[in-house]
Enzyme design. Structure first.
Site, PDB file in Angstrom:
ATOM      1  N   ASP A  97      50.752  49.279  38.944  1.00 13.36           N
ATOM      2  CA  ASP A  97      50.761  48.233  39.976  1.00 13.36           C
ATOM      3  C   ASP A  97      51.938  47.272  39.811  1.00 13.36           C
ATOM      4  OD1 ASP A  97      48.333  49.366  40.541  1.00 13.36           O
ATOM      5  OD2 ASP A  97      47.175  47.508  40.411  1.00 13.36           O
ATOM      6  N   ASP A  98      52.149  46.511  40.868  1.00 19.38           N
ATOM      7  CA  ASP A  98      53.059  45.349  40.881  1.00 19.38           C
ATOM      8  C   ASP A  98      54.544  45.691  40.892  1.00 19.38           C
ATOM      9  OD1 ASP A  98      50.702  44.005  40.795  1.00 19.38           O
ATOM     10  OD2 ASP A  98      51.060  42.956  38.909  1.00 19.38           O
ATOM     11  N   HIS A 147      49.925  48.105  47.495  1.00 17.78           N
ATOM     12  CA  HIS A 147      49.262  47.044  46.730  1.00 17.78           C
ATOM     13  C   HIS A 147      49.289  45.729  47.529  1.00 17.78           C
ATOM     14  CE1 HIS A 147      47.544  45.349  43.182  1.00 17.78           C
ATOM     15  NE2 HIS A 147      48.620  44.777  42.698  1.00 17.78           N
ATOM     16  N   HIS A 151      51.280  40.058  47.112  1.00 26.78           N
ATOM     17  CA  HIS A 151      50.319  39.965  46.005  1.00 26.78           C
ATOM     18  C   HIS A 151      49.346  38.791  46.181  1.00 26.78           C
ATOM     19  CE1 HIS A 151      48.735  40.466  41.879  1.00 26.78           C
ATOM     20  NE2 HIS A 151      49.163  41.692  42.028  1.00 26.78           N
ATOM     21  N   HIS A 238      50.792  48.414  34.581  1.00 32.77           N
ATOM     22  CA  HIS A 238      51.774  47.704  35.422  1.00 32.77           C
ATOM     23  C   HIS A 238      53.161  48.117  34.955  1.00 32.77           C
ATOM     24  CE1 HIS A 238      48.050  45.400  35.660  1.00 32.77           C
ATOM     25  NE2 HIS A 238      48.463  44.986  36.849  1.00 32.77           N
TER      26      HIS A 238
HETATM   27 ZN    ZN Z   1      48.703  43.449  41.019  1.00 31.60          ZN
END
Ligand code: ZN
Length: 285
Positions: A97-98, A147, A151, A238
């Site tokens: 993620d991210d 995602h 955020h 991540h």
């Molecule tokens: Zn995230």
């Protein structure tokens, strides 16, 4: 002339492809030397090559039979999906993620070296900065999923705002040249039934959290994976932390003999399940 008995039983075992290759090799023998025996299904006698080789006589029946056998083999090869070849390994999905970020391409290299693939749940803002990394990950067999754009927790947005974030991120992924998956991971895993019911996506959570954002420590990340991992898990990492990349470099070689490391979509496929819209998933058992 006699050829080997060939058992075209469809219940091939795990070494099916090897057997098929062997069969194809065997089948090439009568084709090369011609088949004159009407009943081709007999035990073989060693072929002795002498100076007085008889001229090859074609027998239509034999040719038809061989064509049928070839067709049968072809069908068997086609019905041998990747699943059947790998079922003895446990299967888990790796997710990041991210990102994408400055380590993403390096991560893709490590995945490649270990015959692994992953799903990248990307942020629109990062896709704008690291378009090439998105395309590079995609071109190397990884899945690019959503995602969000900023955020922001989905719980803090209206349904319309969430949908806009998803649509914008999807558009940015596609502008990079990659294909966007419809899978969505809500930032922070924050989701409720209203969001699930009103957004036409499949929401992918996780059941192993490496907490790599919190503990920037290779041993800690490794321990959280190696000690808990089971068949069907979805593991959360991540790809924006160097320690995560360093941990992956050590984790994958340890797992790859026992586990097939795949994208989320591949995990569903290999488990012969389909994900549905308006549903959330933590693992695929
Ligand atoms: Zn995230």
């Amino acid at each position: 002339m006699k050829i080997k008995y060939i058992n075209l039983n469809r219940n091939y075992d795990k070494t099916k492809l090897y057997k098929i290759k062997k069969l194809l090799f065997i089948m090439s023998m009568p084709v090369l030397v011609g088949c004159s025996n009407k009943n081709s299904y007999q035990t073989i006698e060693p072929i002795e090559i002498t100076k007085n080789i008889e001229p090859i006589k074609e027998d239509k029946n034999d040719i038809v039979k061989i064509e049928e056998i070839k067709e049968d083999i072809k069908e068997s090869i086609e019905s041998t999906s990747i699943n059947e070849e790998v079922t003895d390994k446990k299967i888990v999905a790796l997710t990041f993620d991210d990102g994408p970020g400055k380590y993403t391409e390096q991560l893709v290299e490590i995945l490649k070296e270990n015959d692994a693939n992953a799903t990248f749940f990307v942020l629109g803002t990062c896709v704008e900065r690291y378009k090439d990394a998105v395309l590079y990950a995609y071109e190397n067999g990884n899945e690019i999923a959503i995602h969000g754009y900023s955020h922001t927790s989905f719980k803090k947005m209206t349904i319309e705002e969430i949908q806009n974030e998803i649509d914008l991120t999807k558009q940015l992924i596609e502008e990079s040249g990659a294909e966007s998956s419809n899978l969505v991971r809500p930032p922070g895993g924050n989701i409720n039934s209203k969001i699930v019911d009103n957004i036409s996506s499949s929401f992918i959570l996780w059941n192993i959290d490496t907490r790599d954002w919190e503990f920037r420590n290779v041993e800690s990340i490794k321990g959280k994976v190696i000690d808990k991992i089971e068949d069907g898990d979805i593991i959360l990492f991540h790809d924006i932390y160097k320690t995560t990349i360093d941990a992956i470099k050590e984790i994958l070689p340890e797992l790859k003999d026992e586990y097939q490391l795949v994208t989320v979509s591949e995990l569903f496929e290999l488990k012969q399940q389909e994900y549905e819209e308006n549903k959330k998933y933590y693992k695929v058992k």
